[in-house]
Scaffold this active site. Structure first.
Site, PDB file in Angstrom:
ATOM      1  N   GLY A 145       0.861  -1.180   0.000  1.00  0.00           N
ATOM      2  CA  GLY A 145       0.000   0.000   0.000  1.00  0.00           C
ATOM      3  C   GLY A 145       0.888   1.216   0.000  1.00  0.00           C
ATOM      4  N   GLU A 146       0.683   2.061   0.957  1.00  0.00           N
ATOM      5  CA  GLU A 146       1.485   3.288   1.057  1.00  0.00           C
ATOM      6  C   GLU A 146       2.018   3.387   2.486  1.00  0.00           C
ATOM      7  OE1 GLU A 146       2.565   5.467  -1.258  1.00  0.00           O
ATOM      8  OE2 GLU A 146       3.578   6.287   0.481  1.00  0.00           O
ATOM      9  N   SER A 147       3.335   3.251   2.607  1.00  0.00           N
ATOM     10  CA  SER A 147       3.928   3.155   3.943  1.00  0.00           C
ATOM     11  C   SER A 147       3.707   4.413   4.781  1.00  0.00           C
ATOM     12  CB  SER A 147       5.424   2.856   3.828  1.00  0.00           C
ATOM     13  OG  SER A 147       6.065   3.822   3.023  1.00  0.00           O
ATOM     14  N   CYS A 162       6.193  -5.167   0.366  1.00  0.00           N
ATOM     15  CA  CYS A 162       6.324  -3.835  -0.250  1.00  0.00           C
ATOM     16  C   CYS A 162       6.247  -2.707   0.784  1.00  0.00           C
ATOM     17  CB  CYS A 162       5.317  -3.697  -1.384  1.00  0.00           C
ATOM     18  SG  CYS A 162       5.828  -2.457  -2.567  1.00  0.00           S
ATOM     19  N   ARG A 170      12.891   3.663  -0.997  1.00  0.00           N
ATOM     20  CA  ARG A 170      11.505   3.674  -1.507  1.00  0.00           C
ATOM     21  C   ARG A 170      11.483   3.952  -3.004  1.00  0.00           C
ATOM     22  NH1 ARG A 170       8.094   7.966   0.671  1.00  0.00           N
ATOM     23  NH2 ARG A 170       6.307   6.748   0.011  1.00  0.00           N
ATOM     24  N   ILE A 177       5.406  -3.278  -7.630  1.00  0.00           N
ATOM     25  CA  ILE A 177       4.605  -2.070  -7.873  1.00  0.00           C
ATOM     26  C   ILE A 177       5.188  -0.919  -7.046  1.00  0.00           C
ATOM     27  CG2 ILE A 177       2.314  -1.022  -7.766  1.00  0.00           C
ATOM     28  CD1 ILE A 177       1.184  -3.926  -7.749  1.00  0.00           C
ATOM     29  N   ARG A 178       5.820  -0.004  -7.723  1.00  0.00           N
ATOM     30  CA  ARG A 178       6.489   1.119  -7.029  1.00  0.00           C
ATOM     31  C   ARG A 178       7.246   0.601  -5.803  1.00  0.00           C
ATOM     32  NH1 ARG A 178       3.382   5.319  -5.082  1.00  0.00           N
ATOM     33  NH2 ARG A 178       5.149   6.670  -5.423  1.00  0.00           N
ATOM     34  N   HIS A 196       4.909  -8.557  -4.363  1.00  0.00           N
ATOM     35  CA  HIS A 196       3.561  -8.838  -3.847  1.00  0.00           C
ATOM     36  C   HIS A 196       3.103 -10.256  -4.175  1.00  0.00           C
ATOM     37  CE1 HIS A 196       2.402  -4.603  -3.000  1.00  0.00           C
ATOM     38  NE2 HIS A 196       3.204  -4.333  -4.001  1.00  0.00           N
ATOM     39  N   GLU A 220       0.907 -11.810  -2.772  1.00  0.00           N
ATOM     40  CA  GLU A 220      -0.554 -11.845  -2.573  1.00  0.00           C
ATOM     41  C   GLU A 220      -1.306 -11.495  -3.850  1.00  0.00           C
ATOM     42  OE1 GLU A 220       1.485  -9.551  -1.488  1.00  0.00           O
ATOM     43  OE2 GLU A 220       0.611  -7.547  -1.571  1.00  0.00           O
TER      44      GLU A 220
HETATM   45  N1  GLN Z   1       5.825   3.026  -2.812  1.00  0.00           N
HETATM   46  C1  GLN Z   1       5.025   2.592  -1.700  1.00  0.00           C
HETATM   47  C2  GLN Z   1       5.532   3.148  -0.370  1.00  0.00           C
HETATM   48  O1  GLN Z   1       6.456   3.860  -0.329  1.00  0.00           O
HETATM   49  C3  GLN Z   1       4.999   1.071  -1.629  1.00  0.00           C
HETATM   50  C4  GLN Z   1       4.277   0.520  -2.829  1.00  0.00           C
HETATM   51  C5  GLN Z   1       3.565  -0.777  -2.595  1.00  0.00           C
HETATM   52  O2  GLN Z   1       3.334  -1.232  -1.470  1.00  0.00           O
HETATM   53  N2  GLN Z   1       3.133  -1.366  -3.684  1.00  0.00           N
HETATM   54  O3  GLN Z   1       4.963   2.873   0.617  1.00  0.00           O
END
Ligand code: GLN
Length: 200
Positions: free
Chosen positions: A46-48, A78, A107, A135-136, A175, A177
């Protein structure tokens, strides 16, 4: 064994499904009493930064740190890897992590042009290869002496660790999952949790 998925933000449902497929009955964790009832935790992608802020808001930040310190088995994918890292590069100002893993992560390390991609990896813990979805994603830039590198990706000629383990803590930049391949979840449940609970 009761497994929880931190359910503040991110791909919670996919981890729940993966853990169910592995034969467990996971619960979502949003409150301290839920955190206290589990034997293992998964921190989703997700987004940390958002997850850290929400953990603070929900009064979970310190309690999660405490449980990690007392050797709760935790798997982070991630953003979950970032939240387990002791040091973060390219973090936002004031970005905090739960920590526990003696690693430095960068990151969004793969840059914009390839911010999402798939790759075949050799995963040491399984002695097998697997398809990994990024993913990113972060990569691991430094590891401490107690950290085992389980998989790496070659990017522009350099190998970068993307799966690591330190005792009861497991983290992947990718990921599992999001694929149908739940061997990493199984590895967490069967190998990492076993060791974590034996020591703890
Ligand atoms: N770029 C996101 C972060 O910094 C992580 C991306 C992800 O969990 N797919 O949290």
């Amino acid at each position: 064994m009761k497994v929880g998925v931190l359910a503040l933000q991110g791909d919670v449902r996919e981890h729940i499904y993966a853990l169910q497929t592995c034969g467990t009955e996971p619960i979502t964790v949003r409150r301290v009493d839920e955190l206290n009832s589990i034997d293992a935790l998964v921190i989703p992608g997700g987004e940390s930064t958002t997850m850290a802020l929400l953990a603070e808001t929900f009064g979970l930040f310190k309690p999660i740190q405490k449980r990690i310190e007392s050797r709760l088995p935790v798997y982070g994918s991630c953003a979950g890897m970032i939240l387990l890292a002791n040091r973060v590069l390219d973090a936002t100002e004031d970005q905090r992590t739960f920590g526990g893993l003696d690693i430095t992560v960068r990151r969004n390390a793969f840059g914009r042009q390839v911010d999402s991609f798939e790759s075949d990896l050799e995963f040491q813990g399984l002695r097998a290869s697997m398809r990994a979805v990024f993913i990113r994603a972060p990569w691991v830039e430094e590891v401490g002496p107690e950290v085992e590198v389980l998989a790496a990706v070659n990017f522009h000629g350099t190998d970068h660790p993307v799966a690591v383990r330190q005792g009861n803590l497991l983290a992947t930049s990718f990921h599992p999952e999001l694929t149908q391949d739940y061997r990493i979840h199984r590895y967490f449940l069967e190998e990492v949790c076993r060791v974590g609970s034996r020591i703890g």
